[in-house]
Write a protein that holds these residues in place. Structure first.
Motif, PDB file in Angstrom:
ATOM      1  N   SER A 105       0.837  -1.201   0.000  1.00 19.94           N
ATOM      2  CA  SER A 105       0.000   0.000   0.000  1.00 19.94           C
ATOM      3  C   SER A 105       0.873   1.253   0.000  1.00 19.94           C
ATOM      4  O   SER A 105       2.067   1.217   0.327  1.00 19.94           O
ATOM      5  CB  SER A 105      -0.885   0.010   1.233  1.00 19.94           C
ATOM      6  OG  SER A 105      -0.095   0.215   2.389  1.00 19.94           O
ATOM      7  N   GLY A 106       0.223   2.379  -0.321  1.00 20.98           N
ATOM      8  CA  GLY A 106       0.922   3.657  -0.274  1.00 20.98           C
ATOM      9  C   GLY A 106       1.400   3.992   1.131  1.00 20.98           C
ATOM     10  O   GLY A 106       2.523   4.460   1.319  1.00 20.98           O
ATOM     11  N   ALA A 107       0.527   3.758   2.103  1.00 19.44           N
ATOM     12  CA  ALA A 107       0.890   4.083   3.487  1.00 19.44           C
ATOM     13  C   ALA A 107       2.157   3.329   3.906  1.00 19.44           C
ATOM     14  O   ALA A 107       3.009   3.870   4.613  1.00 19.44           O
ATOM     15  CB  ALA A 107      -0.267   3.740   4.425  1.00 19.44           C
ATOM     16  N   PHE A 141      -2.054  14.618   2.772  1.00 18.63           N
ATOM     17  CA  PHE A 141      -2.615  13.269   2.880  1.00 18.63           C
ATOM     18  C   PHE A 141      -1.536  12.275   2.482  1.00 18.63           C
ATOM     19  O   PHE A 141      -1.080  12.266   1.348  1.00 18.63           O
ATOM     20  CB  PHE A 141      -3.858  13.061   2.008  1.00 18.63           C
ATOM     21  CG  PHE A 141      -4.417  11.672   2.208  1.00 18.63           C
ATOM     22  CD1 PHE A 141      -5.239  11.387   3.284  1.00 18.63           C
ATOM     23  CD2 PHE A 141      -4.054  10.627   1.363  1.00 18.63           C
ATOM     24  CE1 PHE A 141      -5.710  10.090   3.509  1.00 18.63           C
ATOM     25  CE2 PHE A 141      -4.517   9.326   1.584  1.00 18.63           C
ATOM     26  CZ  PHE A 141      -5.342   9.066   2.660  1.00 18.63           C
ATOM     27  N   HIS A 142      -1.137  11.418   3.436  1.00 18.33           N
ATOM     28  CA  HIS A 142      -0.111  10.424   3.147  1.00 18.33           C
ATOM     29  C   HIS A 142      -0.552   9.014   3.526  1.00 18.33           C
ATOM     30  O   HIS A 142       0.247   8.088   3.455  1.00 18.33           O
ATOM     31  CB  HIS A 142       1.192  10.778   3.878  1.00 18.33           C
ATOM     32  CG  HIS A 142       1.805  12.077   3.438  1.00 18.33           C
ATOM     33  ND1 HIS A 142       2.355  12.255   2.190  1.00 18.33           N
ATOM     34  CD2 HIS A 142       1.930  13.284   4.066  1.00 18.33           C
ATOM     35  CE1 HIS A 142       2.819  13.502   2.076  1.00 18.33           C
ATOM     36  NE2 HIS A 142       2.573  14.145   3.194  1.00 18.33           N
ATOM     37  N   GLY A 143      -1.800   8.854   3.990  1.00 20.74           N
ATOM     38  CA  GLY A 143      -2.257   7.510   4.334  1.00 20.74           C
ATOM     39  C   GLY A 143      -2.896   7.474   5.708  1.00 20.74           C
ATOM     40  O   GLY A 143      -3.204   8.516   6.289  1.00 20.74           O
ATOM     41  N   GLU A 193       3.623  16.413  -0.952  1.00 16.34           N
ATOM     42  CA  GLU A 193       2.960  16.042  -2.199  1.00 16.34           C
ATOM     43  C   GLU A 193       3.206  17.163  -3.218  1.00 16.34           C
ATOM     44  O   GLU A 193       3.003  18.330  -2.878  1.00 16.34           O
ATOM     45  CB  GLU A 193       1.448  15.913  -1.992  1.00 16.34           C
ATOM     46  CG  GLU A 193       1.018  14.874  -0.974  1.00 16.34           C
ATOM     47  CD  GLU A 193      -0.366  15.207  -0.391  1.00 16.34           C
ATOM     48  OE1 GLU A 193      -1.381  14.875  -1.012  1.00 16.34           O
ATOM     49  OE2 GLU A 193      -0.413  15.811   0.705  1.00 16.34           O
ATOM     50  N   ASP A 226       5.888  12.588  -2.214  1.00 17.13           N
ATOM     51  CA  ASP A 226       4.832  11.582  -2.240  1.00 17.13           C
ATOM     52  C   ASP A 226       4.088  11.729  -3.558  1.00 17.13           C
ATOM     53  O   ASP A 226       3.234  12.591  -3.715  1.00 17.13           O
ATOM     54  CB  ASP A 226       3.887  11.763  -1.048  1.00 17.13           C
ATOM     55  CG  ASP A 226       2.778  10.711  -1.031  1.00 17.13           C
ATOM     56  OD1 ASP A 226       2.572  10.052  -2.080  1.00 17.13           O
ATOM     57  OD2 ASP A 226       2.112  10.570   0.009  1.00 17.13           O
ATOM     58  N   ILE A 228       2.366   9.255  -4.927  1.00 19.94           N
ATOM     59  CA  ILE A 228       1.461   8.110  -4.982  1.00 19.94           C
ATOM     60  C   ILE A 228       0.223   8.461  -5.823  1.00 19.94           C
ATOM     61  O   ILE A 228      -0.293   7.620  -6.557  1.00 19.94           O
ATOM     62  CB  ILE A 228       1.096   7.656  -3.557  1.00 19.94           C
ATOM     63  CG1 ILE A 228       2.341   7.061  -2.881  1.00 19.94           C
ATOM     64  CG2 ILE A 228      -0.060   6.647  -3.562  1.00 19.94           C
ATOM     65  CD1 ILE A 228       2.201   6.844  -1.377  1.00 19.94           C
ATOM     66  N   GLN A 229      -0.209   9.718  -5.750  1.00 18.27           N
ATOM     67  CA  GLN A 229      -1.360  10.140  -6.559  1.00 18.27           C
ATOM     68  C   GLN A 229      -0.925  10.918  -7.809  1.00 18.27           C
ATOM     69  O   GLN A 229      -1.503  10.753  -8.883  1.00 18.27           O
ATOM     70  CB  GLN A 229      -2.305  10.998  -5.707  1.00 18.27           C
ATOM     71  CG  GLN A 229      -3.633  11.241  -6.368  1.00 18.27           C
ATOM     72  CD  GLN A 229      -4.732  11.723  -5.429  1.00 18.27           C
ATOM     73  OE1 GLN A 229      -5.573  12.509  -5.806  1.00 18.27           O
ATOM     74  NE2 GLN A 229      -4.756  11.250  -4.198  1.00 18.27           N
ATOM     75  N   LYS A 255      -0.555   3.217  -6.014  1.00 16.73           N
ATOM     76  CA  LYS A 255      -1.766   3.359  -6.830  1.00 16.73           C
ATOM     77  C   LYS A 255      -1.582   2.833  -8.265  1.00 16.73           C
ATOM     78  O   LYS A 255      -1.627   1.627  -8.455  1.00 16.73           O
ATOM     79  CB  LYS A 255      -2.240   4.809  -6.788  1.00 16.73           C
ATOM     80  CG  LYS A 255      -2.693   5.194  -5.368  1.00 16.73           C
ATOM     81  CD  LYS A 255      -3.673   6.329  -5.314  1.00 16.73           C
ATOM     82  CE  LYS A 255      -4.349   6.386  -3.958  1.00 16.73           C
ATOM     83  NZ  LYS A 255      -3.909   7.486  -3.115  1.00 16.73           N
TER      84      LYS A 255
END
Ligand SMILES: *Cc1c(COP(=O)(O)O)cnc(C)c1O
Length: 401
Positions: A105-107, A141-143, A193, A226, A228-229, A255
């Motif tokens: 997972s991203g977290a 937002f990081h998880g 982010e 980050d 991830i998105q 993701k």
């Protein structure tokens, strides 16, 4: 076959209520489209929070997954497998990284970098034991782990979950001077982010990441992006850092790294930080498993081979311009980069959720982000006629107010 209502009731009755989904029960997906159990078709404008950038059930990723699933799915890292090295090589070469550490997972990728930069701080930078500090941004937002929600500024994410992990400082997003002012001799990392997605598609001022890069270099701090998105094509570049021509020391991806088939995340490292981790100090039973590696290899290959990154840039620019052309008193601002677009409504509009529900009745699945912003982030395979189809319906929803 159970009715949509019966299926929703099962979720409500037996499931934890940690989500409040739109009342649509999906059963099939292809490209940018998904179908509900009654056979209604919708355009997916969320793309699973950018996990299905390649479009639903991409045939080449599916083939790689099926092929690998028949041969070998999991060895654990106690043994080697014939997919891991190839994934490392292909993804490192593509992203110009030196090293890669795979998680799920991203977290978990975020937790991994927190461990790595802390250890780097103690063993390389010379920070006294247990004093390492990591700077993060407000509205991040990081998880969802305890450590990660501990440095969130969103009360819904944190309240009731303490006590939290110490060692984090929070600065305003987009403010390089505030970042520099928060630096101490114990600062080991800055985690940020490139565009804040969950906060409502917040784009920092031009030059912010370049300034952050420079501040981190000057103070010997690890710059952690980050992505991830924002990564893997979403913003019209393979990585969003390219918009400012910088390279992070550590980059997090997740993701879309699997095209939505399977949880795969990774830490990409551009310097020696990763070398501080020794055998036994970190790991994951499923991290780097051959099925995940085969899926990730295919997912990244199709992004590049099929021109999805360039398409995100072109279609994103078109979508953004046309959305800005919709004039309505409820719309405060439309902003975005590539196919990561947010439409912020004025507070008097009564919240974005109601608009998302109306968009759903017109065949568009969108998710509000925070109270007042509708996110438009379809798979990167979207075409101009698809966007025109969406625009017609979005305009209708605003007309009928
Ligand atoms: C989704 C997301 C995460 C967390 O990923 P999970 O796979 O849900 O744990 C972390 N950071 C950003 C920017 C994200 O969008």
């Amino acid at each position: 076959m159970l009715s949509p209502n019966a299926l929703m009731q099962l979720e409500e009755r037996f499931g934890a209520h940690n989500y409040k989904p739109l009342d649509v029960v999906l059963t099939r997906g292809q490209g940018i489209w998904v179908w509900d159990v009654a056979g209604r078709r919708y355009m997916d404008c969320l793309a699973a929070y950018s996990a299905v950038n390649q479009g639903h059930c991409h045939p080449r990723i599916l083939a790689a997954m099926m092929d690998q699933a028949k041969r070998l799915t999991l060895t654990s890292r106690a043994f080697r497998n014939d997919q891991l090295g190839l994934m490392y090589q292909e993804i490192c070469e593509l992203t110009r990284s030196h090293k890669m550490l795979p998680m799920n997972s991203g977290a978990e990728a975020v937790e991994t970098v927190i461990k790595a930069v802390r250890k780097w701080g103690y063993t390389v930078k010379g920070v006294p034991p247990d004093r390492a500090e990591i700077i993060v941004c407000a509205n991040n937002f990081h998880g969802r782990t305890i450590t990660i929600v501990g440095f969130s500024t969103d009360p819904v994410s944190r309240e009731g979950f303490g006590p939290f992990t110490p060692g984090f400082r929070i600065v305003p997003f987009g403010d390089a001077a505030a970042l520099e002012a928060a630096v101490t001799p114990h600062t080991v990392g800055f985690l940020v982010e490139p565009i804040q997605g969950e906060a409502g598609v917040i784009i920092p001022p031009d030059g912010y990441l370049r300034q952050a890069r420079e501040i981190c270099r000057r103070h010997d701090i690890v710059l952690i992006l980050d992505e991830i998105q924002t990564g893997l094509g979403r913003t019209g570049k393979l990585l969003a850092e390219e918009h400012e021509g910088i390279e992070a020391d550590l980059t997090l991806v997740g993701k879309a790294l699997s095209g939505g088939f399977y949880p795969v995340s990774a830490v990409l490292s551009n310097q020696a930080v990763m070398d501080v981790l020794r055998p036994g100090e970190h790991g994951s039973t499923f991290g780097g498993n051959p099925l995940a590696c085969a899926v990730a290899r295919a997912a990244v290959r199709v992004l590049v081979d099929e021109g999805m990154v360039e398409n995100a840039a072109a279609m994103g620019a078109y979508f953004l311009a046309e959305l800005r052309g919709i004039r309505h008193p409820a719309i405060k601002e439309v902003r975005g980069r590539g196919l990561m677009i947010g439409m912020e409504l004025v507070p008097e509009a009564g919240g974005a959720r109601a608009f998302c529900e109306r968009l759903m009745t017109h065949g568009l699945l969108c998710k509000e982000t925070h109270e007042h912003t509708i996110r438009f982030a379809p798979p990167l395979v979207i075409t101009r006629p698809d966007i025109d189809w969406a625009l017609e319906r979005i305009a209708k929803v605003f007309e009928n107010r």
